[in-house]
Design a protein around this motif. Sequence first.
Motif, short mmCIF file in Angstrom:
data_model
loop_
_atom_site.label_atom_id
_atom_site.label_comp_id
_atom_site.label_asym_id
_atom_site.label_seq_id
_atom_site.Cartn_x
_atom_site.Cartn_y
_atom_site.Cartn_z
N GLU A 18 0.83 -1.20 0.00
CA GLU A 18 0.00 0.00 0.00
C GLU A 18 0.88 1.26 0.00
O GLU A 18 2.03 1.23 0.42
CB GLU A 18 -0.90 0.00 1.24
N PRO A 19 0.32 2.38 -0.47
CA PRO A 19 1.08 3.64 -0.44
C PRO A 19 1.39 4.06 0.99
O PRO A 19 0.56 3.92 1.89
CB PRO A 19 0.15 4.64 -1.14
N ARG A 20 2.59 4.61 1.19
CA ARG A 20 3.05 4.96 2.54
C ARG A 20 2.98 6.46 2.82
O ARG A 20 3.19 6.88 3.96
CB ARG A 20 4.49 4.49 2.71
N ASN A 21 2.71 7.26 1.80
CA ASN A 21 2.66 8.71 1.99
C ASN A 21 1.76 9.32 0.92
O ASN A 21 1.36 8.64 -0.04
CB ASN A 21 4.08 9.30 1.93
N PRO A 22 1.40 10.59 1.06
CA PRO A 22 0.49 11.24 0.10
C PRO A 22 1.00 11.22 -1.34
O PRO A 22 0.19 11.12 -2.28
CB PRO A 22 0.37 12.67 0.63
N HIS A 23 2.30 11.32 -1.53
CA HIS A 23 2.84 11.32 -2.89
C HIS A 23 2.62 9.96 -3.55
O HIS A 23 2.20 9.88 -4.71
CB HIS A 23 4.34 11.66 -2.87
N GLU A 24 2.89 8.87 -2.83
CA GLU A 24 2.66 7.54 -3.38
C GLU A 24 1.18 7.31 -3.65
O GLU A 24 0.81 6.69 -4.66
CB GLU A 24 3.21 6.47 -2.43
N LYS A 25 0.31 7.80 -2.75
CA LYS A 25 -1.13 7.62 -2.94
C LYS A 25 -1.60 8.36 -4.20
O LYS A 25 -2.39 7.83 -5.00
CB LYS A 25 -1.89 8.16 -1.72
N ALA A 26 -1.10 9.57 -4.41
CA ALA A 26 -1.50 10.35 -5.58
C ALA A 26 -1.01 9.70 -6.87
O ALA A 26 -1.76 9.59 -7.85
CB ALA A 26 -0.97 11.77 -5.47
N ILE A 27 0.25 9.24 -6.88
CA ILE A 27 0.80 8.59 -8.07
C ILE A 27 0.08 7.28 -8.34
O ILE A 27 -0.19 6.92 -9.49
CB ILE A 27 2.32 8.35 -7.92
N LEU A 28 -0.27 6.55 -7.28
CA LEU A 28 -1.02 5.30 -7.43
C LEU A 28 -2.36 5.57 -8.11
O LEU A 28 -2.74 4.85 -9.06
CB LEU A 28 -1.25 4.66 -6.06
N ASP A 29 -3.08 6.58 -7.67
CA ASP A 29 -4.38 6.91 -8.26
C ASP A 29 -4.22 7.25 -9.75
O ASP A 29 -5.04 6.83 -10.59
CB ASP A 29 -5.03 8.08 -7.53
N MET A 30 -3.18 7.99 -10.08
CA MET A 30 -2.93 8.35 -11.48
C MET A 30 -2.64 7.12 -12.33
O MET A 30 -3.18 6.96 -13.43
CB MET A 30 -1.74 9.32 -11.57
N CYS A 31 -1.80 6.23 -11.81
CA CYS A 31 -1.42 5.02 -12.56
C CYS A 31 -2.63 4.12 -12.78
O CYS A 31 -2.81 3.56 -13.87
CB CYS A 31 -0.32 4.26 -11.82
N GLN A 32 -3.45 3.96 -11.76
CA GLN A 32 -4.63 3.11 -11.89
C GLN A 32 -5.60 3.69 -12.92
O GLN A 32 -6.22 2.94 -13.68
CB GLN A 32 -5.31 2.94 -10.53
#
Length: 205
Positions: free
Chosen positions: A99-113
Amino acid sequence: EIESALDRHPSLKANVVAVSEIAGNKQLVAYVVAAKDVNALDIPMLKNHIETCCTPYMVPSIFIQLEGLPLLPNGKVNRNALPKPEAARAEMADQTLQEPRNPHEKAILDMCQQHLGIQGISTNTNLFSIGGDSLFAVKLHNSIEAKFDANVTVADILSMQTIIEIAAEVKSRCESEGPCKSKEHTYIVPFSTTGSKPPLILFHP
């Protein structure tokens, strides 16, 4: 030609390449079987191998590793029995889910999906083994630029493999450059840095 190129790679026992429609786009999908002494295939290495033998547009965007190819009684590959790319790449994306560990990873994850059209991507998954390509890199670059205003280029994204790497680079650029800082754009972006054939240069008027 693509299958012949893969046949020559020592890490593979067998392969077949098919065209599938994914999210409204036709994409090349390579189904590969590893050689006896190979456990996990190096997908970027296989892509680079094809680039040295074929033109860049012939490199499959998705590689699916199988235990063996489904065969017909006459010994030919049963293409109708090959797993659907959507299900196979979703399974690959979900392996060892991190799972994403910080806001940057969460945002990039949403974009990639959003851009890849699949959910449940692990942040340590190789994005270019589940459908990522140069067009995906351009779309992701535009999304990152719009949200973070960070000077991360398409070439930067193409050189990275995972959400963790991309998010770390975005975070680093944001911290060093500051928000809303003017960016220097690189107008020449290499989509491929390997191969011996003459380069193909694309430009927008």
